[in-house]
Design a protein around this motif. Sequence first.
Motif, PDB file in Angstrom:
ATOM      1  N   SER A  15       0.957  -1.105  -0.472  1.00 28.34           N
ATOM      2  CA  SER A  15       0.171   0.177  -0.377  1.00 28.34           C
ATOM      3  C   SER A  15       1.126   1.339   0.501  1.00 28.34           C
ATOM      4  CB  SER A  15      -1.309   0.325   1.228  1.00 28.34           C
ATOM      5  OG  SER A  15      -0.016   0.215   2.160  1.00 28.34           O
ATOM      6  N   SER A  17       0.109   4.931   1.012  1.00 24.83           N
ATOM      7  CA  SER A  17      -0.353   6.181   1.307  1.00 24.83           C
ATOM      8  C   SER A  17      -0.050   7.675   0.877  1.00 24.83           C
ATOM      9  CB  SER A  17      -0.118   6.520   2.734  1.00 24.83           C
ATOM     10  OG  SER A  17       0.808   6.785   3.078  1.00 24.83           O
ATOM     11  N   LYS A  27      -2.499   3.685  -2.933  1.00 26.66           N
ATOM     12  CA  LYS A  27      -2.756   3.123  -3.812  1.00 26.66           C
ATOM     13  C   LYS A  27      -3.489   1.545  -2.978  1.00 26.66           C
ATOM     14  CE  LYS A  27       0.805   0.640  -4.838  1.00 26.66           C
ATOM     15  NZ  LYS A  27      -0.359  -1.085  -4.347  1.00 26.66           N
ATOM     16  N   PRO A  28      -4.227   0.938  -2.565  1.00 28.26           N
ATOM     17  CA  PRO A  28      -4.235  -0.172  -1.265  1.00 28.26           C
ATOM     18  C   PRO A  28      -3.084  -1.621  -2.465  1.00 28.26           C
ATOM     19  CG  PRO A  28      -6.240   0.665  -2.844  1.00 28.26           C
ATOM     20  CD  PRO A  28      -5.362   1.197  -3.178  1.00 28.26           C
ATOM     21  N   ALA A  29      -2.840  -2.063  -0.988  1.00 34.41           N
ATOM     22  CA  ALA A  29      -2.259  -3.181  -1.383  1.00 34.41           C
ATOM     23  C   ALA A  29      -2.766  -4.112  -2.363  1.00 34.41           C
ATOM     24  CB  ALA A  29      -1.384  -3.688  -0.081  1.00 34.41           C
ATOM     25  N   CYS A  33      -0.298  -0.141  -9.314  1.00 36.00           N
ATOM     26  CA  CYS A  33       0.214   2.182 -10.001  1.00 36.00           C
ATOM     27  C   CYS A  33      -0.268   2.311 -10.991  1.00 36.00           C
ATOM     28  CB  CYS A  33       0.773   2.138  -9.253  1.00 36.00           C
ATOM     29  SG  CYS A  33       1.481   4.099  -9.740  1.00 36.00           S
ATOM     30  N   THR A  76       3.988  -8.318  -0.851  1.00 38.20           N
ATOM     31  CA  THR A  76       2.588  -9.113   0.057  1.00 38.20           C
ATOM     32  C   THR A  76       3.229  -9.655   1.187  1.00 38.20           C
ATOM     33  OG1 THR A  76       1.962  -9.217  -2.065  1.00 38.20           O
ATOM     34  CG2 THR A  76       0.958 -10.565  -0.037  1.00 38.20           C
ATOM     35  N   GLU A  79       3.529  -6.568   3.921  1.00 35.53           N
ATOM     36  CA  GLU A  79       2.409  -5.454   3.677  1.00 35.53           C
ATOM     37  C   GLU A  79       1.441  -5.853   4.755  1.00 35.53           C
ATOM     38  OE1 GLU A  79      -0.073  -2.582   3.580  1.00 35.53           O
ATOM     39  OE2 GLU A  79       1.828  -2.370   2.239  1.00 35.53           O
TER      40      GLU A  79
END
Length: 82
Positions: A15, A17, A27-29, A33, A76, A79
């Motif tokens: 992600s 912020s 952008k969310p995980a 993008c 991932t 995160e």
Amino acid sequence: MQCRLGCGACCIAPSISSKIPGMVQGKPAGVRCVQLDDNNLCKLFGDPSRPKVCEQFKACPDVCGDTSAQAMFNITELERLT
């Protein structure tokens, strides 16, 4: 370590912020993008509008592993843990 051209894991897995042109809420995980081109290269590389967090990311073996798939898995997982 140099980034693997065409990897893109750091532009998809985490992600972000910070405001990104075209993604003003960040952008969310797990979301690609909008500034990542079809070759998984950053369209903002070297542009002052590139988020500082992106500019400051440095590829390293612990995060990026030996392959793009390992990088995606590792980022991932980082995160998920944070």
